[in-house]
Design an enzyme around this catalytic site. Structure first.
Site, PDB file in Angstrom:
ATOM      1  CE1 TYR A   1      -3.901  -1.580  -0.215  1.00  0.00           C
ATOM      2  CE2 TYR A   1      -3.322  -3.461   0.826  1.00  0.00           C
ATOM      3  CZ  TYR A   1      -4.387  -2.922   0.187  1.00  0.00           C
ATOM      4  OH  TYR A   1      -4.991  -3.923  -0.315  1.00  0.00           O
TER       5      TYR A   1
ATOM      6  CD  GLN B   1     -16.928  -2.417  -6.907  1.00  0.00           C
ATOM      7  OE1 GLN B   1     -16.457  -3.111  -6.476  1.00  0.00           O
ATOM      8  NE2 GLN B   1     -16.463  -1.854  -8.401  1.00  0.00           N
TER       9      GLN B   1
ATOM     10  CG  ASP C   1      -8.506   6.427  -6.817  1.00  0.00           C
ATOM     11  OD1 ASP C   1      -8.623   7.351  -6.467  1.00  0.00           O
ATOM     12  OD2 ASP C   1      -8.885   5.765  -7.731  1.00  0.00           O
TER      13      ASP C   1
ATOM     14  CG  HIS D   1     -14.039  -1.832  -2.041  1.00  0.00           C
ATOM     15  ND1 HIS D   1     -14.232  -2.557  -3.497  1.00  0.00           N
ATOM     16  CD2 HIS D   1     -15.011  -2.615  -1.051  1.00  0.00           C
ATOM     17  CE1 HIS D   1     -14.847  -3.762  -3.184  1.00  0.00           C
ATOM     18  NE2 HIS D   1     -15.666  -3.544  -1.962  1.00  0.00           N
TER      19      HIS D   1
ATOM     20  CB  CYS E   1      -6.312   3.072  15.614  1.00  0.00           C
ATOM     21  SG  CYS E   1      -4.795   2.733  17.331  1.00  0.00           S
TER      22      CYS E   1
ATOM     23  N   GLY F   1     -16.632   1.295 -15.172  1.00  0.00           N
ATOM     24  CA  GLY F   1     -15.233   1.388 -14.863  1.00  0.00           C
ATOM     25  C   GLY F   1     -14.945  -0.508 -13.464  1.00  0.00           C
TER      26      GLY F   1
ATOM     27  CG  ASN G   1     -16.909  -2.222 -18.000  1.00  0.00           C
ATOM     28  OD1 ASN G   1     -15.476  -1.598 -17.132  1.00  0.00           O
ATOM     29  ND2 ASN G   1     -16.371  -3.683 -18.162  1.00  0.00           N
TER      30      ASN G   1
ATOM     31  CB  ALA H   1     -13.882   5.985 -17.924  1.00  0.00           C
TER      32      ALA H   1
END
Ligand code: BJW
Length: 246
Positions: free
Chosen positions: A63, A100, A103, A118, A126, A185, A212, A230
């Protein structure tokens, strides 16, 4: 391409679901395309609570790299993100954007009524005090929670497989009463998002559309289907909605 057979009222309630495909032309990777994230990393190694328990350093590194990528100067909202923000600003009825994506390109484009089902890569959770705080730099086992001050208790605030996505009650309520559901997408592989189109079909007479690059897993469930990048198909679709309601 399948088309809508009726125009929407200008007060129609719209729910839009987006997935990784909308951010592809901004320079971010999708998951299941041949050049996607799951072609080079195993889900079981980075996107489950078990993976984090087993090897937190590996998950943090995964990540951290994606967060750095998102913050790079070349990654910006594209014409599709901007068109959806325009729709939200100009459509007289309610527009709810459910993404989802972890970003922040919808926010940067100007979206306001937005749910990150998500989670968000630029936030830390934490595991001790449950505080969620902005986190724009690297995270590791020595990172300190800004709220409770403990170290070694932070994880990225994203939803891994087996975890419950955020704000599901609000999402299902919006799906049950929406007049138009648009999926953009997303490959339709991951539930519960992949089941939203059926929720709309079961709950009401809402129109459904898929935009899509290629037909998704559930493409046959959508009344209208438009295929292409897109950055091209979303602005054209939004223009059509704003001009004549569909
Ligand atoms: C373009 C384009 C361009 C490309 N223009 N388009 C059996 C066993 C165990 C579990 C399950 C099971 N069956 C179902 C489950 C549940 C499980 C699941 O769905 N598993 C399936 C894989 C089978 N789901 C869960 O565990 C979820 N939780 C849950 O269900 O809780 C229970 C619950 C439900 C409801 C209410 C309450 C409780 C959690 C799922 C978490 C998903 N997490 C990830 C990682 C998040 C963090 C991160 O980003 O690292 O989320 S996985 C990954 O997939 C990520 C994405 O958000 C998600 C969806 O991917 P997306 O966006 O569709 O991307 P792609 O790559 O698949 O598709 C991109 C599309 O774009 C393609 O179609 C391209 O063609 C297209 N495209 N370029 C337009 N330029």
């Amino acid at each position: 391409m399948a088309h809508a057979d009726k125009s929407l009222s200008k007060t129609a309630r719209i729910v839009i679901l987006t997935g990784a495909g909308i951010s592809k032309e901004s320079g971010l990777e999708t998951f299941r395309d041949p050049d996607g994230i799951w072609a080079r990393v195993r889900v079981e190694d980075v996107a489950t609570p078990e993976a984090f328990a087993r090897d937190p350093a590996r998950v943090h590194a995964f990540y951290n790299a994606r967060r750095q990528g998102l913050l790079s100067e070349t990654v910006r909202p594209n014409a599709a993100h901007l068109a959806l923000a325009r729709l939200e600003a100009e459509w007289p009825g309610e527009v709810l954007l459910v993404t989802q994506n972890i970003d922040d390109l919808h926010e940067r484009a100007g979206a306001r009524n937005l749910i990150h089902m998500h989670g968000e890569i630029s936030k830390a959770l934490c595991t001790l005090c449950q505080d969620i705080s902005p986190w724009r730099h690297d995270m590791d086992g020595t990172s300190q929670c800004p709220a409770c001050g403990h170290t070694g208790t932070l994880r990225v605030n994203v939803v891994w497989f087996g975890e419950t996505p955020f704000e599901m009650d609000r999402i299902y309520q919006a799906l049950a009463k929406c007049d138009l559901f648009v999926s953009i997408g997303t490959s339709g592989n991951v539930y519960p998002a992949a089941g939203f189109v059926e929720e709309v079909r079961m709950a009401n007479q809402g129109h459904t559309a898929e935009l899509n690059l290629e037909p998704s897993e559930g493409h046959s469930l959508f009344a209208e289907r438009i295929y292409g990048p897109a950055s091209e198909v979303v602005p054209a679709y939004v223009q059509r909605l704003l001009q004549d309601g569909g």
